[in-house]
Design a protein around this motif. Structure first.
Motif: not given
Lengths: 303, 400
Positions: A275-276, A279-280, B114-115, B117-118, B121-122
């Motif tokens: 995943v990004s 972001g993480m 940020g969360l 964006i995570v 991506t999932i």
């Protein structure tokens, strides 16, 4: 953990850590001065600057980007001051008008111009491409001492290293005036310190850190690292030196843990794709802040 | 093409979106005014960024339940949920810890984003996710929108607008004088909460049109622009709503006329154009009006000082004063006063003396305090009062 790790992970990890530290250091003072949202504003404003720099120069090099971003930051500062003074508007609202407008202009410019030849799009601007900053010339741990392989390191690494060094030097040499003017502006002025110049220098250094970090990791990490590690550190200690040290620790922890979780977390959970990372890293810094807000020894105001 | 858009001739969907964007802009301008008056404009930035994880979670949940995942009402419900959580986090961080509100806002907006964006991506790794188009929530996109989505946005815009219109009284009371509002039995915490819910509603409805990064502009720019036109709170909200509605309407129309004109940024830039217009041209507080007033004032001061200098036969060195006197025909090109100049100078000196006496006279000193050195004495004092002053100038008062 051999050649693959060196080629694929070392460079993004180092860049992530350097970017996090470069933003967290000035962030300490921004948070204490109640200017935390300057980081937010800067990271939005950088986009049009970089786009204009690219359009004028025709290439996405270091200098056009740097000059464009600096010019955009200057325009933003002038706009904020002008709106605030002439419109007699509170700083937050003046900032909101400025950064949304400039960001919108940046997006429009991007959509209207042909930037497909370079890594320049809105998604990249927001969450970077940390994972793609690989070291193609690396063949194993031995490459770390191999000059030829070292020459093939991504240019982003050089930029963020220089920026991080500059930030560390600034905080180191300007420590006393920074600290005094942050905590007691009146006292600093009576000591003959150029309070206004110190404030401007802090914003400029923050902007440089943001531009260098933005290039490599996108604006989320910039905003998150300006605010979360220093804010968390502030809830742990009352002493400035300790706060800065904690914030650097939290920044490094966020970058490393965030990168590792983004890259390997899904695999551990049985999914194939990562995943990004940006972001993480932001998410991990938020978790650290949450823990400090619940249990930090200095979370309450001292009376 | 633009004319077609503005007269609602680009098809049913575009028309719906434009009307929806207009209603949304009006609601945002109105709600934003009270946020602006409470000096909490940037809280909305945290709220809007906090919608992203909700969109991702809602998509994943709907897919897990066997649905399509792209059902807009579901996505918006999810975004409202995390926006609410983000708002609570800002409140908790400011109230329970010593962090200031700006740090809390910045922390919440970056971490939630940020969360989000995570989660995005999932979503992208899912078979269905690639076409999900969830990125369109970042900057808004109305191209190729479903009929039902357009209807939802139009309805949502109208409902939020009605809510702002209904609640404007308590909002004004709290924004202006929280102490008085509390004393008259208003529950400030509840009104603030309602305002935040409305801000959330504006954000959620605006996700698809303006996008979460820029929706905050619709809440901030119209009130700041409206501030140049008026000093009254009620009028401020009305003007802000009008400016917001116009931005939404024109922006959405403009963006539908050509490709490569993303809806969100265009709406924001239209709003900024209206702001720039207000900033420059508004009477009273606009920059042009301010500059004209300043020039007028400068002119008056130089004229008066020049006349006083002529009356006391002192040389005038100041170039601007000389220019003004010459332009008014009070001084000849060689610097010698004309007859008209001597006459005006004598009056200026006499009035100056009258003002001095008025200041020293007990029952006139209050009126004389209004004298800024430029007002004509006849516009402040009555003929009788001036006669009284003149009498005093002629007959010396006993000292002692």
């Amino acid at each position: 953990m051999g050649a693959d790790f060196v080629a694929l992970s070392i460079v993004p990890l180092v860049i992530g850590v350097l970017a996090a530290v470069a933003c967290a250091l000035p962030g300490n003072f921004l948070v204490l001065r109640r200017q935390a949202l300057i980081g937010d504003a800067i990271s939005h404003v950088v986009l049009p600057g970089i786009v204009v720099g690219f359009l004028v120069a025709g290439v996405a090099g270091t200098w056009p980007m740097l000059i464009g971003a600096t010019a955009a930051a200057l325009v933003a500062v002038l706009m904020i001051e002008g709106i605030q003074r002439l419109g007699r508007v509170e700083p937050g609202a003046a900032m909101g008008v400025t950064f949304t407008t400039l960001f919108a202009a940046g997006v429009l410019l991007l959509e209207q111009s042909d930037t497909s030849s370079v890594h320049l799009d809105v998604e990249h601007a927001l969450y970077g491409n940390l994972e793609s900053l690989i070291w193609i010339d690396a063949t194993g741990w031995g490459s770390l001492v191999d000059l030829q392989a070292l020459a093939g390191l991504p240019p982003e690494l050089t930029r963020i290293s220089v920026a991080a060094l500059g930030v560390v030097a600034f905080v180191w040499f300007a420590w006393r005036p920074l600290a005094v003017s942050t905590f007691d502006e009146g006292f600093a002025r009576s000591m003959g310190l150029p309070v206004r110049a110190i404030g401007i220098a802090l914003v400029v250094v923050s902007a440089l850190a943001a531009v260098a970090a933005f290039d490599a990791v996108g604006s989320i990490i910039v905003i998150a690292m300006f605010i979360c590690p220093p804010a968390a550190a502030r809830l742990v200690t009352n002493r400035l030196v300790a706060q800065v040290a904690w914030s650097v620790g939290f920044a490094v922890l966020s970058a490393v843990a965030g990168y590792v979780l983004a890259g390997y977390g899904p695999i551990w959970l049985g999914f194939g794709n990562s995943v990004s990372a940006a972001g993480m890293i932001a998410t991990v810094s938020g978790l650290i802040l949450a823990v400090c807000a619940i249990a930090g020894p200095a979370r309450h105001a001292t009376t | 093409m633009l004319f077609d858009a503005l007269t609602l001739q680009l098809g049913y969907n575009v028309t719906l979106v434009m009307l929806g964007a207009a209603a949304l802009g009006m609601a945002a301008g109105g709600a934003g005014t009270y946020l602006f008056l409470r000096k909490r404009a940037l809280v909305s930035d945290a709220v809007s960024h906090a919608t992203l994880p909700g969109v991702g979670v809602a998509f994943l949940v709907m897919v897990l339940l066997g649905g399509d995942g792209r059902w807009l009402p579901g996505l918006l419900a999810g975004s409202a949920l995390t926006a609410g959580i983000g708002l609570l986090c800002v409140a908790a961080l400011t109230r329970r810890t010593r962090l200031t509100e700006d740090a809390a806002i910045g922390a919440v907006l970056s971490v939630f984003f940020g969360l989000g964006i995570v989660l995005l991506t999932i979503v992208q790794t899912l078979p269905l996710g690639r076409q999900a188009g969830l990125e369109s929530f970042l900057l808004g996109s109305t191209a190729g929108m479903l009929r039902s989505d357009a209807l939802l946005i139009a309805a949502g815009g109208v409902v939020t607008l009605l809510a702002v219109a209904t609640l404007h009284r308590p909002f004004t009371a709290v924004a202006f004088d929280p102490g008085f509002a509390q004393a008259t039995g208003q529950n400030i915490a509840r009104i603030d909460l309602t305002l935040m819910m409305l801000v959330m509603a504006v954000t959620v409805v605006g996700l698809k049109v303006v996008g979460l990064i820029l929706i905050v502009a619709l809440l901030i720019i119209p009130p700041v622009a409206a501030r140049f036109w008026t000093d009254k709170a009620e009028t401020l909200a009305l003007i802000a709503a009008a400016l917001g509605g116009l931005s939404g309407y024109v922006g959405a129309g403009l963006s539908a006329t050509a490709p490569g004109l993303p809806t969100g940024p265009i709406i924001v830039l239209v709003a900024f154009a209206l702001f720039a217009l207000s900033f420059l041209a508004a009477p009273g507080r606009g920059v042009v009006a301010l500059a004209l007033r300043h020039r007028h004032f400068q002119h008056a001061v130089h004229l008066r000082q020049g006349l006083l200098a002529i009356a006391s036969e002192q040389p005038i060195y100041e170039a601007l004063t000389m220019r003004i006197l010459r332009r008014e025909g009070l001084v000849r090109a060689d610097g010698v006063p004309t007859d008209a100049g001597r006459g005006r100078a004598a009056k200026a000196l006499r009035d100056e003396t009258r003002w001095q006496v008025a200041r020293g006279t007990e029952h006139l000193s209050g009126l004389a305090a209004r004298h800024d050195g430029l007002t004509e004495i006849e516009t402040v004092l009555t003929a009788d009062q001036i006669a009284e002053i003149d009498a005093r100038i002629a007959t010396p008062v006993e000292v002692g």
